[in-house]
Motif scaffolding. Structure first.
Motif, PDB file in Angstrom:
ATOM      1  N   LEU A  62       0.799  -1.226   0.000  1.00  0.00           N
ATOM      2  CA  LEU A  62       0.000   0.000   0.000  1.00  0.00           C
ATOM      3  C   LEU A  62       0.834   1.280   0.000  1.00  0.00           C
ATOM      4  O   LEU A  62       0.476   2.238  -0.684  1.00  0.00           O
ATOM      5  N   PRO A  63       1.940   1.366   0.766  1.00  0.00           N
ATOM      6  CA  PRO A  63       2.762   2.579   0.661  1.00  0.00           C
ATOM      7  C   PRO A  63       3.234   2.832  -0.766  1.00  0.00           C
ATOM      8  O   PRO A  63       3.330   3.977  -1.209  1.00  0.00           O
ATOM      9  N   LEU A  64       3.499   1.755  -1.495  1.00  0.00           N
ATOM     10  CA  LEU A  64       3.910   1.867  -2.896  1.00  0.00           C
ATOM     11  C   LEU A  64       2.767   2.432  -3.744  1.00  0.00           C
ATOM     12  O   LEU A  64       2.968   3.339  -4.561  1.00  0.00           O
ATOM     13  N   LEU A  65       1.552   1.937  -3.527  1.00  0.00           N
ATOM     14  CA  LEU A  65       0.402   2.380  -4.312  1.00  0.00           C
ATOM     15  C   LEU A  65       0.050   3.844  -4.058  1.00  0.00           C
ATOM     16  O   LEU A  65      -0.428   4.545  -4.951  1.00  0.00           O
ATOM     17  N   TYR A 193       5.817   2.373 -10.237  1.00  0.00           N
ATOM     18  CA  TYR A 193       5.835   1.248  -9.311  1.00  0.00           C
ATOM     19  C   TYR A 193       6.997   0.304  -9.642  1.00  0.00           C
ATOM     20  O   TYR A 193       7.670  -0.214  -8.752  1.00  0.00           O
ATOM     21  N   GLY A 194       7.211   0.109 -10.934  1.00  0.00           N
ATOM     22  CA  GLY A 194       8.271  -0.804 -11.360  1.00  0.00           C
ATOM     23  C   GLY A 194       9.645  -0.358 -10.926  1.00  0.00           C
ATOM     24  O   GLY A 194      10.471  -1.170 -10.488  1.00  0.00           O
ATOM     25  N   SER A 195       9.907   0.967 -11.017  1.00  0.00           N
ATOM     26  CA  SER A 195      11.230   1.468 -10.627  1.00  0.00           C
ATOM     27  C   SER A 195      11.470   1.309  -9.138  1.00  0.00           C
ATOM     28  O   SER A 195      12.601   1.090  -8.699  1.00  0.00           O
ATOM     29  N   GLN A 196      10.389   1.418  -8.340  1.00  0.00           N
ATOM     30  CA  GLN A 196      10.538   1.251  -6.891  1.00  0.00           C
ATOM     31  C   GLN A 196      10.732  -0.223  -6.529  1.00  0.00           C
ATOM     32  O   GLN A 196      11.591  -0.560  -5.709  1.00  0.00           O
ATOM     33  N   ALA A 324      13.922   4.815  -3.513  1.00  0.00           N
ATOM     34  CA  ALA A 324      12.517   4.410  -3.326  1.00  0.00           C
ATOM     35  C   ALA A 324      12.162   4.474  -1.843  1.00  0.00           C
ATOM     36  O   ALA A 324      11.900   3.449  -1.210  1.00  0.00           O
ATOM     37  N   PRO A 325      12.115   5.689  -1.249  1.00  0.00           N
ATOM     38  CA  PRO A 325      11.929   5.818   0.205  1.00  0.00           C
ATOM     39  C   PRO A 325      10.606   5.277   0.725  1.00  0.00           C
ATOM     40  O   PRO A 325      10.554   4.668   1.789  1.00  0.00           O
ATOM     41  N   ASP A 326       9.504   5.496  -0.022  1.00  0.00           N
ATOM     42  CA  ASP A 326       8.197   5.000   0.443  1.00  0.00           C
ATOM     43  C   ASP A 326       8.180   3.474   0.495  1.00  0.00           C
ATOM     44  O   ASP A 326       7.722   2.877   1.476  1.00  0.00           O
ATOM     45  N   PHE A 327       8.673   2.852  -0.559  1.00  0.00           N
ATOM     46  CA  PHE A 327       8.712   1.397  -0.620  1.00  0.00           C
ATOM     47  C   PHE A 327       9.644   0.844   0.458  1.00  0.00           C
ATOM     48  O   PHE A 327       9.327  -0.149   1.124  1.00  0.00           O
ATOM     49  N   ALA A 328      10.797   1.509   0.654  1.00  0.00           N
ATOM     50  CA  ALA A 328      11.770   1.058   1.653  1.00  0.00           C
ATOM     51  C   ALA A 328      11.193   1.156   3.063  1.00  0.00           C
ATOM     52  O   ALA A 328      11.365   0.242   3.880  1.00  0.00           O
ATOM     53  N   ASN A 329      10.482   2.252   3.363  1.00  0.00           N
ATOM     54  CA  ASN A 329       9.874   2.383   4.682  1.00  0.00           C
ATOM     55  C   ASN A 329       8.753   1.368   4.874  1.00  0.00           C
ATOM     56  O   ASN A 329       8.532   0.880   5.983  1.00  0.00           O
TER      57      ASN A 329
END
Length: 390
Positions: A62-65, A193-196, A324-329
């Motif tokens: 969800l953070p990714l979306l 999304y793919g790059s993250q 990709a800070p959102d995905f990492a968190n």
């Protein structure tokens, strides 16, 4: 600018405090919930375990979306969902409704918390990011540590419905503060999304994931049973036990601030020394466990290093994927929750197999694994490209 950034960070602190209090506060009133709805305590504990499972599942997704949507809009959306769910919990006529009202917001928990960490880090200079993030994690720790006794106090003095209302009020305060004081925060550079997701191709991110899992497991294998340890081994009861847990929480708050400063000063050195320092403080309990005064000192060391460990874990995984800070968190939150599940299970095995004093052995073993994974990253990726963490 500095004052506005500080205000933003404090609002984020209140927001994560409300969300974490909603998650962990229920632990303090499980027996009351079981009695009110005429169910077993083990069934009532689904309010905790399913919440954590929802967080772990949605953490990387969800953070990714939501990563490309205006930050303020996302903050208000998630806080609004928590407010509504807690109001529904207040009026819940049966356990099933209460459980559903808990699970739905749990999926959005990582959205707000991961975004709060990303926004805090992005609101200051890069070198000051760990200190800004540590303040948000301070809100997380306060929710985890203070949420239980506050909720228990409210429920025992009034009712469990009033405790649910308290959750809603804290979230409402953050909601109103966000509307009034937080400016619109559109995402300037929207990432696909793919790059993250592509950061998962990096071996370093998998070492970071292992480190976070091991650190979370080490902390949970001991912290989840700290009350049991103090009651069984140190023989603390009543107000003395409450005081000891208060010291644990107070030391954790101090540790959050210290962790941010230490990471800012020298991230790699802090990461490498943390498992050793916590391991020593856990081992101390074999010598201090039966002495009230000495164990009170030891428990403060536990709290201090538990909190520093959370800071190290968050920094370790986000520094492995700064693009990709959102995905990492989101990965950090997911791995931390899985670590809690693993650590609690292992701690329980040590209690049933060897006795309560030996829960620290499980913690030390996980710390050894985390130290090895941190060391591997240092020597496998010690290049100019990763100079900021070496």
């Amino acid at each position: 600018m500095i004052q506005r950034n500080n205000l933003l960070i404090y609002i984020l602190m209140i927001g994560v405090f409300g969300i974490l209090t909603t998650e962990m506060g229920i632990v303090g009133i499980l027996p009351s919930v079981a009695e009110q709805f005429d169910i077993s305590v083990s069934r009532a504990s689904l309010l905790v375990s399913l919440f954590a499972l929802a967080v772990a599942i949605s953490g990387p997704i969800l953070p990714l979306l939501f990563s490309g949507i205006n930050r303020k809009v996302v903050m208000l959306l998630v806080l609004g969902i928590f407010i509504i769910s807690n109001i529904v919990s207040y009026f819940a006529a049966n356990f099933t409704i209460l459980l559903i009202a808990r699970i739905i917001p749990a999926f959005f928990h990582p959205v707000y918390c991961s975004m709060a960490l990303t926004v805090a880090a992005g609101s200051v200079r890069q070198e000051d990011a760990p200190k800004a993030v540590s303040k948000v994690i301070l809100g997380v720790t306060a929710g985890m540590i203070l949420g239980v006794p506050i909720t228990n106090y409210i429920a025992s003095g009034t009712s469990i419905e009033k405790a649910m209302l308290f959750f809603a009020i804290v979230n409402a305060i953050a909601f109103i503060a966000t509307i009034i004081f937080v400016p619109s925060m559109p995402v300037k550079e929207r990432q696909s999304y793919g790059s993250q997701i592509s950061v998962l191709k990096k071996p370093m991110i998998w070492l970071a994931i292992l480190s976070v899992l091991f650190i979370g497991s080490a902390i949970a294998s001991v912290n989840s049973f700290s009350t049991e340890y103090l009651g069984t081994v140190t023989n603390l009861t009543g107000t003395t036990l409450t005081f000891a847990l208060f010291l644990l929480g107070l030391a954790s708050l101090v540790g959050n601030l210290a962790g941010g400063r230490l990471l800012t000063k020298n991230a790699m050195k802090t990461a490498l020394l943390f498992p050793i320092a916590l391991g020593i403080s856990l081992a101390l309990s074999f010598f201090t466990g039966k002495s009230t005064v000495l164990m009170l000192i030891t428990i403060m060391l536990w709290g201090l290093f538990f909190a520093i460990g959370n800071n190290v874990a968050q920094y370790w995984i986000t520094s492995a994927a700064p693009e990709a800070p959102d995905f990492a968190n989101g990965l950090f939150l997911s791995c931390s929750n899985f670590g809690i599940t693993i650590g609690t299970a292992v701690g329980g095995l040590f209690i049933s197999g060897m006795g309560t004093p030996y829960i620290v052995v499980g913690g030390i073993l996980f710390l050894l694994l985390s130290w090895i994974s941190i060391l591997l990253r240092k020597y496998m990726f010690n290049s100019k490209k990763h100079q900021q963490v070496s």
